[in-house]
Structure formats: C-alpha cells, structure tokens
Design a protein around this motif. Structure first.
Motif, PDB file in Angstrom:
ATOM      1  N   GLN A 143       0.808  -1.222   0.000  1.00 12.59           N
ATOM      2  CA  GLN A 143       0.000   0.000   0.000  1.00 12.59           C
ATOM      3  C   GLN A 143       0.842   1.274   0.000  1.00 12.59           C
ATOM      4  O   GLN A 143       0.420   2.276  -0.577  1.00 12.59           O
ATOM      5  N   ALA A 147       2.147   0.607  -4.535  1.00  9.01           N
ATOM      6  CA  ALA A 147       1.038   1.340  -5.161  1.00  9.01           C
ATOM      7  C   ALA A 147       1.399   2.798  -5.456  1.00  9.01           C
ATOM      8  O   ALA A 147       1.159   3.267  -6.579  1.00  9.01           O
ATOM      9  N   PRO A 148       1.990   3.551  -4.520  1.00  6.18           N
ATOM     10  CA  PRO A 148       2.375   4.925  -4.866  1.00  6.18           C
ATOM     11  C   PRO A 148       3.386   5.004  -6.014  1.00  6.18           C
ATOM     12  O   PRO A 148       3.301   5.890  -6.859  1.00  6.18           O
ATOM     13  N   THR A 158      -3.227  11.416  -8.346  1.00  9.28           N
ATOM     14  CA  THR A 158      -3.515  11.005  -6.967  1.00  9.28           C
ATOM     15  C   THR A 158      -2.478  11.659  -6.053  1.00  9.28           C
ATOM     16  O   THR A 158      -1.365  11.974  -6.502  1.00  9.28           O
ATOM     17  N   PRO A 159      -2.799  11.854  -4.780  1.00 12.30           N
ATOM     18  CA  PRO A 159      -1.822  12.498  -3.891  1.00 12.30           C
ATOM     19  C   PRO A 159      -0.536  11.689  -3.750  1.00 12.30           C
ATOM     20  O   PRO A 159       0.557  12.269  -3.616  1.00 12.30           O
ATOM     21  N   CYS A 160      -0.624  10.377  -3.823  1.00 14.15           N
ATOM     22  CA  CYS A 160       0.568   9.534  -3.646  1.00 14.15           C
ATOM     23  C   CYS A 160       1.546   9.648  -4.808  1.00 14.15           C
ATOM     24  O   CYS A 160       2.738   9.367  -4.657  1.00 14.15           O
ATOM     25  N   CYS A 167       0.765   5.921   0.923  1.00 13.08           N
ATOM     26  CA  CYS A 167      -0.642   5.910   0.509  1.00 13.08           C
ATOM     27  C   CYS A 167      -1.404   6.965   1.305  1.00 13.08           C
ATOM     28  O   CYS A 167      -1.251   7.055   2.521  1.00 13.08           O
ATOM     29  N   TYR A 168      -2.206   7.758   0.607  1.00 10.49           N
ATOM     30  CA  TYR A 168      -3.041   8.768   1.274  1.00 10.49           C
ATOM     31  C   TYR A 168      -4.494   8.293   1.354  1.00 10.49           C
ATOM     32  O   TYR A 168      -5.367   9.077   1.673  1.00 10.49           O
ATOM     33  N   ASN A 169      -4.718   7.032   1.020  1.00 10.74           N
ATOM     34  CA  ASN A 169      -6.067   6.450   1.034  1.00 10.74           C
ATOM     35  C   ASN A 169      -7.063   7.379   0.337  1.00 10.74           C
ATOM     36  O   ASN A 169      -8.103   7.730   0.892  1.00 10.74           O
ATOM     37  N   CYS A 170      -6.698   7.721  -0.897  1.00  8.02           N
ATOM     38  CA  CYS A 170      -7.524   8.669  -1.643  1.00  8.02           C
ATOM     39  C   CYS A 170      -8.839   8.002  -2.066  1.00  8.02           C
ATOM     40  O   CYS A 170      -8.993   6.788  -1.999  1.00  8.02           O
ATOM     41  N   ARG A 175      -8.268   7.094  -8.250  1.00  2.00           N
ATOM     42  CA  ARG A 175      -7.642   6.077  -7.380  1.00  2.00           C
ATOM     43  C   ARG A 175      -7.279   4.846  -8.223  1.00  2.00           C
ATOM     44  O   ARG A 175      -8.114   4.312  -8.951  1.00  2.00           O
ATOM     45  N   ILE A 176      -6.023   4.394  -8.124  1.00  2.00           N
ATOM     46  CA  ILE A 176      -5.614   3.223  -8.902  1.00  2.00           C
ATOM     47  C   ILE A 176      -5.780   1.928  -8.110  1.00  2.00           C
ATOM     48  O   ILE A 176      -5.748   0.843  -8.681  1.00  2.00           O
ATOM     49  N   CYS A 177      -5.930   2.033  -6.784  1.00  2.00           N
ATOM     50  CA  CYS A 177      -6.060   0.829  -5.958  1.00  2.00           C
ATOM     51  C   CYS A 177      -7.536   0.451  -5.869  1.00  2.00           C
ATOM     52  O   CYS A 177      -8.279   1.026  -5.079  1.00  2.00           O
TER      53      CYS A 177
HETATM   54  S1  SF4 Z   1      -5.323   4.447  -2.420  1.00  2.00           S
HETATM   55 FE1  SF4 Z   1      -4.928   6.359  -3.568  1.00  2.00          FE
HETATM   56  S2  SF4 Z   1      -3.299   7.377  -2.385  1.00  2.00           S
HETATM   57 FE2  SF4 Z   1      -3.317   5.233  -1.741  1.00  2.00          FE
HETATM   58  S3  SF4 Z   1      -1.770   4.264  -3.032  1.00  2.00           S
HETATM   59 FE3  SF4 Z   1      -3.783   3.953  -4.007  1.00  2.00          FE
HETATM   60  S4  SF4 Z   1      -3.968   5.633  -5.451  1.00  2.00           S
HETATM   61 FE4  SF4 Z   1      -2.345   6.181  -4.016  1.00  2.00          FE
END
Ligand code: SF4
Length: 203
Positions: A143, A147-148, A158-160, A167-170, A175-177
């Motif tokens: 995470q 992911a960032p 995304t902020p990351c 991870c900023y839990n956007c 959001r890619i996650c």
């Molecule tokens: S949830 Fe958002 S901020 Fe976190 S790693 Fe995925 S894309 Fe980046």
C-alpha cells in the motif's frame, strides 16, 4: 532486512508452490526462456518483467500477449482478454511475506483475475525488494511503496503520485487501488512456480 532464502523456499514449498532461486535476473530470464516453449503466454503488467526483457525473449518461441506491447489493431482490453486464456501466465507480485502470503493490488483487476484462475502454469518473478517479514509488513509495503510508485509511473492524478512516499487512502475516480488479493497458497488446478531473484526488481 535479512532474507533467509532456504527457509522462505521451504515455507513456500510447504504451501504447494514450486520454487526456484536465482542470483540474477539474467539467470532467471534464461531459465524461463528454456522452460517455456511453444505455448501461449499471458503477461501481467509488470516493471519486473520489463526490466528482465522477458517479453522479447519469450516471444521468440511462444505466442505472448502483453497489453503494454500491442499488436496492430488491438486495444489493451483485447490483449488482456487474450492473456486470460493462455496456457501460461507470468507476473510479478506486489508483496511476498516470508510467512508465505502473496499480496497484489490492481486497478483493472486483469492481473489478479488471470493469476487466480484459468491457466495451466503460473509463474511469479519476485525480486528481493518485494519481500517483507510477515503479512502485516507485506500489506504495508504494497500500500505504501508499490502502489504509490505505480501511481507515479502511470502519472495518476492522486496524492501519492507526487512524491511516491505513502498511501493517502484517496478516493474518487483517479484512485488506482481498486482490487486487492491475498493468496494463502496456490489455488487448485494450476501449477504455480515462484522464481525468487536475489536482486532488486520492479517495485
Ligand atoms: S489508495 Fe490512492 S493514495 Fe493510496 S496508493 Fe492507491 S492511489 Fe495512491
């Protein structure tokens, strides 16, 4: 972190994976090139596989489907569909715990879906940087590191992606996650082989 490769190999084998260890990515590439011949092969999106030059090596003796190497007239979605029906599927993973859990995060879900079902043989190529001590630390690295860095690579808004620092839990459309899988062992009805490479590969 010190990685005890003999112990990790034994842990993964006890879960039902085949495991082969290499000192270098070049040796791992040679091994897969020798082993996989006259097959249809699907690739999951992977910086590791790209750093190995594996597409070009395997395409010489196999029919390889990779959505980052599009044949004329095909879209990435077409090629992902082709890749899910191949005899062999090859990917890296986002994280491997020394206790045996394998964690992946996807945006499209094509890689996770193809890993989990439908192929005769599945190979994971895993560099030493993907390995963490236990499940919790593996989840954290997936995470906050993998992911960032992937978000930054694809220039996600995304902020990351700005610093690839955590991870900023956007939330929201960028959001890619969007999917995550945890493998506690190899699913039934496919052969899984883990290729451990004692170099840094991908992220
Ligand atoms: S949830 Fe958002 S901020 Fe976190 S790693 Fe995925 S894309 Fe980046």
């Amino acid at each position: 972190m010190e990685i005890n490769y003999p112990k990790l190999k034994s842990t993964l084998e006890s879960l039902g994976y085949g495991v082969t260890c290499f000192n270098t990515a070049e040796d791992a590439t040679d091994y897969l090139d020798e082993k996989i011949r006259n097959k249809t092969v699907g690739f999951g999106g992977s910086v590791t596989l790209e750093q190995m030059g594996l597409y070009d090596r395997l395409a010489f003796n196999n029919e390889v489907f990779y959505h980052r190497r599009l044949p004329g007239g095909k879209t990435p979605r077409d090629v992902c569909n082709d890749a899910k029906d191949t005899q062999v599927y090859i990917s890296s993973v986002n994280g491997l715990a020394q206790t045996g859990e394998i964690v992946n995060i996807d945006g499209n879900g094509n890689r996770i879906a193809s890993i989990l079902y439908g192929h005769e043989d599945v190979y994971f190529v895993i560099g030493k940087n993907k390995i963490a001590e236990n499940y919790e630390q593996t989840l954290w690295r997936v995470q906050n590191i993998a992911a960032p860095k992937n978000a930054q690579r694809v220039k996600a808004k995304t902020p990351c992606a700005v610093h690839a620092d955590k991870c900023y839990n956007c939330s929201g459309p960028n959001r890619i996650c969007r999917t995550m899988s945890v493998m506690y062992g190899p699913p039934f009805h496919s052969n899984f082989e883990i290729i451990l490479v004692q170099e840094e590969l991908g992220f």
